[in-house]
Scaffold this active site. Structure first.
Site, PDB file in Angstrom:
ATOM      1  N   GLU A 203     -64.346 -28.165  64.073  1.00  8.38           N
ATOM      2  CA  GLU A 203     -64.448 -29.464  64.272  1.00  8.38           C
ATOM      3  C   GLU A 203     -65.407 -30.115  63.874  1.00  8.38           C
ATOM      4  O   GLU A 203     -65.356 -31.528  63.185  1.00  8.38           O
ATOM      5  CB  GLU A 203     -64.004 -29.583  65.698  1.00  8.38           C
ATOM      6  CG  GLU A 203     -62.701 -29.508  66.062  1.00  8.38           C
ATOM      7  CD  GLU A 203     -62.352 -27.877  66.094  1.00  8.38           C
ATOM      8  OE1 GLU A 203     -63.301 -27.161  65.940  1.00  8.38           O
ATOM      9  OE2 GLU A 203     -61.200 -27.541  66.328  1.00  8.38           O
TER      10      GLU A 203
ATOM     11  N   HIS B 261     -55.659 -28.506  76.939  1.00  9.65           N
ATOM     12  CA  HIS B 261     -54.959 -29.002  76.161  1.00  9.65           C
ATOM     13  C   HIS B 261     -54.108 -30.348  76.683  1.00  9.65           C
ATOM     14  O   HIS B 261     -52.929 -30.488  76.249  1.00  9.65           O
ATOM     15  CB  HIS B 261     -53.864 -28.038  75.740  1.00  9.65           C
ATOM     16  CG  HIS B 261     -54.135 -26.682  74.923  1.00  9.65           C
ATOM     17  ND1 HIS B 261     -54.833 -25.694  75.678  1.00  9.65           N
ATOM     18  CD2 HIS B 261     -54.361 -26.480  73.724  1.00  9.65           C
ATOM     19  CE1 HIS B 261     -55.412 -24.939  74.799  1.00  9.65           C
ATOM     20  NE2 HIS B 261     -55.191 -25.269  73.556  1.00  9.65           N
TER      21      HIS B 261
HETATM   22  C1  LIG Z   1     -62.120 -25.390  68.820  1.00  9.55           C
HETATM   23  C2  LIG Z   1     -60.741 -25.103  68.308  1.00  9.55           C
HETATM   24  N1  LIG Z   1     -60.107 -25.602  67.437  1.00  9.55           N
HETATM   25  C3  LIG Z   1     -58.904 -25.323  67.533  1.00  9.55           C
HETATM   26  C4  LIG Z   1     -58.227 -24.567  68.277  1.00  9.55           C
HETATM   27  C5  LIG Z   1     -56.769 -24.371  68.220  1.00  9.55           C
HETATM   28  N2  LIG Z   1     -56.588 -22.816  68.004  1.00  9.55           N
HETATM   29  C6  LIG Z   1     -56.190 -22.155  68.893  1.00  9.55           C
HETATM   30  S1  LIG Z   1     -56.196 -20.377  68.434  1.00  9.55           S
HETATM   31  C7  LIG Z   1     -56.408 -21.002  66.829  1.00  9.55           C
HETATM   32  C8  LIG Z   1     -56.350 -19.803  65.598  1.00  9.55           C
HETATM   33  C9  LIG Z   1     -57.436 -18.861  66.025  1.00  9.55           C
HETATM   34  O1  LIG Z   1     -57.437 -17.970  64.800  1.00  9.55           O
HETATM   35  P1  LIG Z   1     -58.394 -16.706  64.995  1.00  9.55           P
HETATM   36  O2  LIG Z   1     -59.777 -16.942  65.570  1.00  9.55           O
HETATM   37  O3  LIG Z   1     -58.371 -15.883  63.845  1.00  9.55           O
HETATM   38  O4  LIG Z   1     -57.599 -16.057  66.201  1.00  9.55           O
HETATM   39  P2  LIG Z   1     -56.152 -15.294  66.101  1.00  9.55           P
HETATM   40  O5  LIG Z   1     -55.088 -16.399  66.643  1.00  9.55           O
HETATM   41  O6  LIG Z   1     -55.683 -15.191  64.689  1.00  9.55           O
HETATM   42  O7  LIG Z   1     -56.333 -13.920  66.822  1.00  9.55           O
HETATM   43  C10 LIG Z   1     -56.426 -22.260  66.532  1.00  9.55           C
HETATM   44  C11 LIG Z   1     -56.783 -23.217  65.368  1.00  9.55           C
HETATM   45  C12 LIG Z   1     -58.959 -24.129  69.431  1.00  9.55           C
HETATM   46  N3  LIG Z   1     -58.636 -23.202  70.221  1.00  9.55           N
HETATM   47  N4  LIG Z   1     -60.194 -24.050  69.435  1.00  9.55           N
END
Ligand SMILES: Cc1ncc(C[n+]2csc(CCOP(=O)(O)OP(=O)(O)O)c2C)c(N)n1
Ligand SMILES: Cc1ncc(C[n+]2csc(CCOP(=O)(O)OP(=O)(O)O)c2C)c(N)n1
Ligand SMILES: [Mg+2]
Ligand SMILES: [Mg+2]
Lengths: 324, 344, 324, 344
Positions: free
Chosen positions: C60, C127
């Site tokens: 972000e 959220h």
């Molecule tokens: C700082 C932040 N930005 C956006 C989000 C929204 N979000 C939740 S899970 C996710 C993807 C996470 O990807 P990863 O770390 O690879 O974990 P995975 O879900 O693949 O296990 C996002 C973008 C968040 N939780 N925190």
């Protein structure tokens, strides 16, 4: 007896808590050998060692995050932001995590984040801010901003012992300007209690931090004109000691809210709202606010002087309100 | 290493075997992986569609070997920081499935009494820190927990879980760097499932592996097959030993794949079909099961009985959760602050 | 004619600006193939290509920072935070850099940061937040929070054309609930202008975002009791359209400030202060605030329902104030 | 590569020699390094002590080769993001020393008309972005500028400067990672002067070099002697070429030493004495000067004349700055917002 400066008072408070409780430790930038940018932690490395005085990389978010993590383990971290302005780099950890842990899953996060704030030192837009209002809009935090050396010492001690996350603003311009006789014996100052800094009859100024002295100067001047101004020093900004504020306003019937932070969205609005709701019937005049205008803190002295609220501005508004 | 004392929700399961034998590990791992899968399937494919789940649903289908393999390498006093696809960590620490269902349904029987939801749960008494929603924000916090373990002179370590996507966050960088400079006993477990929400790896990072970042922090790292619970577990043991010995953080990158969309409302149709198919072949539960039978550690009927036991436990857990009341609105303002401040 | 949802209105507004100005581009997480977590950018990748629809890592701070950097080069970045709650991860870039560039060195930073905010969707503490007050206390920013599809479209277009950094809050609970007839022809809505959403005689409710509908529901109910409530929809939260607010309060003599964000330090305080100062003589009753109580946004429906302000709470306070 | 068109404040200096010859580079580099040193010495050792400087003072003494060597490798259309020890970049872009003195004194003649102070200055017309005080916050911003250069199909690049300390910030990580994934034309210039304020490298990072982090971002990197302006310049040329060719970010780590405390109020007494002594031998200005004479590119008297010219220029610049008025308080609220919004 020697007078104690505000900066020395904070230092003593931390020192005493470090002596008292082996779980208290310091974490931040340049705290150790250097003693901190404002020398608040001077000598602590020698006394308490590297284990309890931790110099970190430039990583405000990690400093606060690590403090929270350590607090879960029963420690009492005191984190320093080198300037309050950089607390925005740790904002997410503070407002989204520390503030909510107890509520979400009953996990207290008893950290203290110290933040030297305020203008009047020609620090310009990045070294002069008063960001307390952001944190006052964050339930779960406590926010403190002492004006006197006595309160600085007593409140930092209470903050360290408190079981909730505390943001502790120290006003840089007061560090060496304010000097007081402090008690020999140990004392603390309770969080959440404002103090009538000066009694008065005709109108109330509610303020905190460096502006307490602007109010005092104004009160002295106004007294010569026969206007008696009461000064309430909030000391704790969150939770707000509504009782003390309302009692004063109900007594004087007139209120001015004064802060060094910029006007719009500042704490003055919150206070005005509470007064306009809960002391409405007692008001004999509009609720006034005096604050810095809505712009960044400028660097050049004539601009910064124009920016900062001061006794003159308080006197003008107070006179007007008195005669209202 | 002492075996973790598990709950053994299913009466039929005996945990007498130590984790030190592969057969023993297999039994425990299979149990927790299956329990996780079963609980998540019910949540995602049943309760969510029935409208009984209050908020969003994120599952770890296909990735169960990671949290189970790593979680079983931690001792009860070690701190765990799960991420959102690590449900089994809770079971390993003794959280009952019924508490998880109640959590997802917003009932008082959940770990957070309805204050927070779904996988956002934790319990300091069980040494599990609740998920921090901002990806990677847990890393500096875990670094601080590990620093505190060192501060206290204990031999405990901290294990923090995150996905590939989280590694792009500034907090990830700051947290690992601080932990490394401080030589904190921190084990970093990355589930590299090739996607962050809809974003594939090549839009997240320009290096091949998350582990390629370890030298930049001066920390140890290794890459393992994240769908092989034995490999994950052995790596985690190495990591835990390294951290416990005071040698600083250790990163395990577990290559795996998310066998669902990002969440229950995401069909994941941006994922090329062939990837689903390839990775379905590598299902970590099937693999353990097959191996157990091949090695003669168990016969099929035995394993079927365990599965059946889990299903029964889960049925009962759901029933319990549905009977758990919603919180009373009067609880709304509880626990914002300490109600009884330490006397000062 | 087909009705347009709030989410579709935002989408249309962005789409039209992308068509109009080749310097407008999108940057954020999962905007492209996925079309954004709330599908605001659906189809834009196909239409405008990867060059103008940039999917980023989860970063972000870098999203906002890069947007600022691109804006210096003459581009018009529209950045998306997947949820407004994560804007705290980009806080420093917004409040310390974007907000001050023009002031410090005359460098405009015309970025838009879109942030889906608000509760009522069982999103829980991470959220559901309404973090607008933090930004309203940051001079140099503009802050927008539309309630209607018409305003959502017209204001996102104005935001993209504006020469200052704009934080644009879209209320998630309105995305698909609000549906309107929108004009065929192009239009914009000016930033900084509130709107009298509903005329009334007896008291004024000043609000914005989803709470406009709570106020409307309350006004309908109160109308049956013969109480005529005026509703002012702020639309822009910074700069505040003081004139429209004061005009309404001077007319009705009674004011309620209503927002979904938590009470203390919320925008209601700022509005109350302005009213208590500048419409003091017109007030026939205390200035009241209705807001969420000071706690994180809880997850479980009975708790979230108790947390969110609603028509019932407005009716109660309005009745009380009417009879004051 | 075309030579940057410099201002040549001192009438006595001719910039006819191209940067492509070492002799030509030496002349220009020496000039800018000396000008920077002279201006900073006056600020730190004279004006600051006389109380004429309004705020804090941070200088780049001993590190001048970095911003000069790198800055001379950029073309006028390239974007520069200086950090707080990179004063010469402003001179290279045509900012006059008198503007710098006025800036430090808070006068209207400064680049920011007194709104901001000291090295916090910039000018988009000169393609210099003002320093962002939060360390490393400039990295994502520079990434965005570089992305915009690519977006527009231009051949320009962006050069961002930072210290070793800044590399611990999350923004550093996020910014480089994004730039790399986007293959943005970003040149990263690190002045590794072994300290961040009072904090030595080993408390900041557990790897040996900042450049050790480059593989984790899949970017090119090299380490150079930061006190050798020729080495820095050649590295910067390679970096600029790499970025201009569309091959993505390039990191140059310049090893150097801060020959002062952190700022004018810091005596730096936490620095072991022998380090001062060792590094004093490596002074980048002395080195160029010596080489020029050894190689026969100039004779001593010529160089002395240049120094004298600089001193005269600086004298005049200070006089000009002191005559520049303070801003009028009426300017306080100017430029918070666009006074004349684009009509919409
Ligand atoms: C700082 C932040 N930005 C956006 C989000 C929204 N979000 C939740 S899970 C996710 C993807 C996470 O990807 P990863 O770390 O690879 O974990 P995975 O879900 O693949 O296990 C996002 C973008 C968040 N939780 N925190
Ligand atoms: C985020 C942030 N935290 C703290 C500071 C205070 N500060 C200013 S310069 C500095 C040290 C910077 O070290 P480095 O990046 O190595 O640059 P150097 O001064 O050595 O050139 C610090 C801590 C800051 N500017 N920004
Ligand atoms: Mg992933
Ligand atoms: Mg340095």
């Amino acid at each position: 007896m020697a007078l104690t400066t505000y900066v020395e008072a904070v230092r003593q408070g931390i020192w005493e808590e470090m002596e008292r409780d082996p779980d208290v430790f310091l974490i931040g930038e340049d705290l150790g050998v250097y003693g901190g940018a404002f020398k608040v932690t001077l000598g602590m490395l020698e006394r308490f060692g590297e284990r309890r005085v931790i110099d970190t990389p430039i990583s405000e978010s990690a400093i606060v995050g690590a403090a929270i993590g350590a607090s879960f383990m029963g420690l009492r971290p005191v984190a320093e932001m080198q300037f309050a302005d950089f607390i925005s780099c740790a904002f997410d950890q503070i407002v989204n995590f520390a503030a909510k842990c107890r509520y979400r899953w009953n996990a207290p996060a008893p950290i203290v984040v110290r933040a030297p704030s305020g203008g009047g030192i020609h620090g310009g837009p990045f070294h002069s801010q008063n960001p307390e209002a952001w944190f006052c809009h964050t339930p779960g935090l406590k926010v403190i901003a002492p004006a006197t050396a006595y309160d600085a010492k007593g409140l930092i001690k209470s903050a360290i012992r408190d079981n909730d996350p505390v943001i502790f603003f120290e006003h840089k311009a007061l560090y060496r300007r304010v000097k007081e006789d402090l008690p020999e014996q140990e004392y603390t100052v309770p969080i959440g209690k404002a103090r009538v800094f000066r009694e008065g009859r005709d109108l109330t100024v509610v303020t905190y931090g460096a502006m307490v002295y602007a109010a005092e100067e104004a009160a002295n001047e106004l007294a010569r004109e026969g206007i008696s101004m009461e000064i309430v020093d909030l000391r704790t900004l969150l939770p707000i000691d509504e009782e003390t504020i309302l009692a004063s306003v109900r007594k004087t019937s007139k209120a001015i809210l004064l802060h060094e932070a910029t006007l719009t969205g500042g704490i003055g609005g919150e206070l005005a709202a509470r007064i306009a709701e809960k002391a409405f019937e007692h008001l004999d005049g509009p609720v006034l606010r005096i604050a810095a205008p809505d712009c960044p803190v400028p660097y050049s002295p004539p601009l910064e002087d124009a920016f900062l609220p001061n006794a003159r501005k308080v006197i003008e508004k107070a006179r007007w309100l008195y005669h209202y | 290493m002492a075996a973790v004392k598990p709950m053994g929700f299913s009466a039929g399961l005996s945990f007498s075997e130590a984790l030190d034998s592969e057969a023993g590990l297999a039994r425990q791992a299979l149990y927790y992986m299956q329990l996780m899968r079963e609980v998540e399937e019910r949540i995602e494919r049943k309760l969510y569609r029935q409208g009984k789940i209050v908020g969003g649903v994120y599952v770890g289908r296909g990735q169960e070997a990671i949290c189970v393999g790593a979680g079983l390498a931690a001792e009860p006093d070690d701190m765990l920081f799960p991420c959102h696809r690590d449900l089994a960590l809770y079971f390993i620490r003794g959280v009952h499935p019924r508490q998880v269902f109640a959590q997802y349904m917003g009932r008082v029987g959940g770990l957070t009494r309805g204050k927070d939801g779904n996988m956002h749960m934790g319990d300091l008494r069980l040494r599990i820190v609740a998920i921090i929603s901002a990806m990677a924000a847990s890393v500096p916090v875990a670094a601080g927990a590990a620093m505190a373990q060192k501060y206290k002179g204990s031999r405990d370590v901290t294990m923090v879980f995150f996905g590939d996507g989280a590694t792009s966050r500034g907090d990830w960088h700051e947290g690992i760097n601080l932990a490394s400079v401080q030589k904190a006993p921190l084990v970093l477990v990355c589930n590299n499932n090739h996607y962050a929400y809809s974003t594939p790896l090549d839009k997240q990072m320009a290096c091949e592996n998350v582990a390629d970042r370890a030298p930049g922090y001066g920390i140890a790292a290794e890459i393992v097959d994240g769908n092989d619970v034995f490999a994950v577990h052995q790596a985690a043991r190495r990591a835990v030993r390294h951290a416990r010995e005071g040698r600083g953080p250790y990163l395990i990158e577990c290559k795996t794949f998310r066998m669902t969309g990002h969440s229950a409302h995401d069909p994941g149709d941006y994922v090329p079909k062939h990837l689903w198919e390839e990775w379905a072949q590598k299902d970590p539960i099937d693999r353990v099961r097959r191996r157990m039978i091949e090695e003669g550690w168990a016969v099929e009927s035995e394993l079927d009985a365990i599965s059946a036991g889990i299903r029964r436990d889960v049925d009962a857990a759901i029933e319990w959760a549905e009977a758990s009341p919603f919180p009373d609105p009067s609880e709304l303002l509880e626990h914002v602050y300490d109600p009884a401040p330490r006397s000062i």
